[in-house]
Motif scaffolding. Structure first.
Motif, mmCIF file in Angstrom:
data_model
loop_
_atom_site.group_PDB
_atom_site.id
_atom_site.type_symbol
_atom_site.label_atom_id
_atom_site.label_comp_id
_atom_site.label_asym_id
_atom_site.label_seq_id
_atom_site.Cartn_x
_atom_site.Cartn_y
_atom_site.Cartn_z
ATOM 1 N N ARG A 96 0.740 -1.126 -0.050
ATOM 2 C CA ARG A 96 0.069 0.030 0.030
ATOM 3 C C ARG A 96 0.995 1.210 -0.170
ATOM 4 N N GLU A 97 2.232 1.099 0.020
ATOM 5 C CA GLU A 97 3.197 2.313 -0.050
ATOM 6 C C GLU A 97 3.248 2.677 -1.494
ATOM 7 N N LEU A 98 3.177 4.012 -1.683
ATOM 8 C CA LEU A 98 3.287 4.698 -2.794
ATOM 9 C C LEU A 98 4.554 4.912 -3.401
ATOM 10 N N ALA A 99 5.002 4.399 -4.662
ATOM 11 C CA ALA A 99 6.449 4.544 -4.993
ATOM 12 C C ALA A 99 6.645 6.090 -5.698
ATOM 13 N N GLY A 100 5.704 6.383 -6.333
ATOM 14 C CA GLY A 100 6.050 7.819 -7.135
ATOM 15 C C GLY A 100 6.312 7.525 -8.384
ATOM 16 N N ALA A 101 5.556 7.870 -9.386
ATOM 17 C CA ALA A 101 5.572 7.275 -10.670
ATOM 18 C C ALA A 101 6.677 8.114 -11.331
ATOM 19 N N ASP A 102 7.209 9.240 -10.914
ATOM 20 C CA ASP A 102 8.450 9.782 -11.575
ATOM 21 C C ASP A 102 9.791 8.923 -11.027
ATOM 22 N N ARG A 103 9.918 8.267 -10.073
ATOM 23 C CA ARG A 103 10.965 7.439 -9.883
ATOM 24 C C ARG A 103 10.696 6.064 -10.695
ATOM 25 N N VAL A 104 9.537 5.570 -10.830
ATOM 26 C CA VAL A 104 9.492 4.362 -11.525
ATOM 27 C C VAL A 104 9.888 4.430 -12.975
ATOM 28 N N MET A 105 9.368 5.604 -13.535
ATOM 29 C CA MET A 105 9.709 5.978 -14.785
ATOM 30 C C MET A 105 10.917 6.522 -15.004
ATOM 31 N N ALA A 106 11.870 6.852 -14.139
ATOM 32 C CA ALA A 106 13.230 7.210 -14.413
ATOM 33 C C ALA A 106 14.116 5.873 -14.462
ATOM 34 N N VAL A 107 13.536 4.928 -14.150
ATOM 35 C CA VAL A 107 14.599 3.618 -14.295
ATOM 36 C C VAL A 107 14.039 2.598 -15.444
ATOM 37 N N LEU A 108 13.029 2.830 -16.217
ATOM 38 C CA LEU A 108 12.693 2.145 -17.381
ATOM 39 C C LEU A 108 13.801 2.083 -18.423
ATOM 40 N N PRO A 109 14.021 0.738 -19.075
ATOM 41 C CA PRO A 109 14.971 0.563 -19.903
ATOM 42 C C PRO A 109 14.381 1.246 -21.261
ATOM 43 N N PRO A 110 15.322 1.228 -22.337
ATOM 44 C CA PRO A 110 14.812 2.257 -23.452
ATOM 45 C C PRO A 110 13.938 1.232 -24.321
ATOM 46 N N ASP A 111 13.840 -0.145 -24.060
ATOM 47 C CA ASP A 111 13.295 -1.054 -24.780
ATOM 48 C C ASP A 111 11.810 -1.511 -24.065
ATOM 49 N N PHE A 112 11.734 -0.716 -23.252
ATOM 50 C CA PHE A 112 10.426 -1.087 -22.219
ATOM 51 C C PHE A 112 9.074 -1.027 -22.989
ATOM 52 N N ALA A 113 8.194 -1.962 -22.912
ATOM 53 C CA ALA A 113 7.187 -2.331 -23.485
ATOM 54 C C ALA A 113 6.012 -2.280 -22.344
ATOM 55 N N SER A 114 4.971 -1.614 -22.342
ATOM 56 C CA SER A 114 3.994 -1.316 -21.237
ATOM 57 C C SER A 114 3.435 -2.361 -20.941
ATOM 58 N N PRO A 115 3.106 -2.960 -19.909
ATOM 59 C CA PRO A 115 2.175 -3.788 -19.396
ATOM 60 C C PRO A 115 0.829 -3.415 -19.344
#
Length: 154
Positions: free
Chosen positions: A41-60
């Motif tokens: 239930r802890e919020l991660a913060g989308a900005d931190r999550v998006m900052a570490v996505l690899p260049p070839d990331f395909a959205s689930p």
């Protein structure tokens, strides 16, 4: 959410919110969004999550969107209604992070009764505020029905 100028126009917004990222209050506080883990239930913060996505990331994620309808008693032409839609997206930018992401199908439409004279800028500013308030209300009033944690569960 609805706003009325005394002796002037009324502008209301109705929204359906299933945004990909975070929802932030008007003061910038994190209200809802990405969690640190599926069961957390802890919020991660989308900005931190998006900052570490690899260049070839395909959205689930599929099916994310925020839809807003602006309703006003102001007289608007097609051109000025379009401008109100553009300005109303400011409410998305004030509350959603990221707003209009690659994983969202966001949309704003404007409906006008056309019987009250008002400046289009006034309607657009009220629409932006109404959309922001409606997004926050929708998220705070949502119920996860025990499947996904809603704001009231967090």
């Amino acid at each position: 959410a609805g706003l009325t100028v005394p002796g002037g126009p009324t502008v209301c917004a109705a929204v359906a919110v299933n945004a990909f990222g975070d929802v932030r209050g008007l003061d910038g506080t994190l209200v809802a969004g990405c969690r640190t883990a599926p069961g957390s239930r802890e919020l991660a913060g989308a900005d931190r999550v998006m900052a570490v996505l690899p260049p070839d990331f395909a959205s689930p994620w599929e099916g994310n969107t925020t839809l807003a309808v602006i309703m006003t008693d102001a007289a608007l032409s097609k051109l000025t209604a379009h401008k109100v839609c553009q300005m109303a997206f400011g409410g998305f930018y004030r509350t959603l992070a990221p707003a209009l992401s690659l994983y969202d199908g966001d949309l704003v439409v404007t409906l006008a009764l056309g019987d009250r004279q008002a400046h289009v800028h006034q309607i657009g500013v009220l629409a932006e505020r109404a959309v922001a308030e409606a997004i926050l209300t929708a998220v705070r009033e949502a119920d996860g029905y025990g499947v996904l944690p809603a704001v009231r569960d967090l």
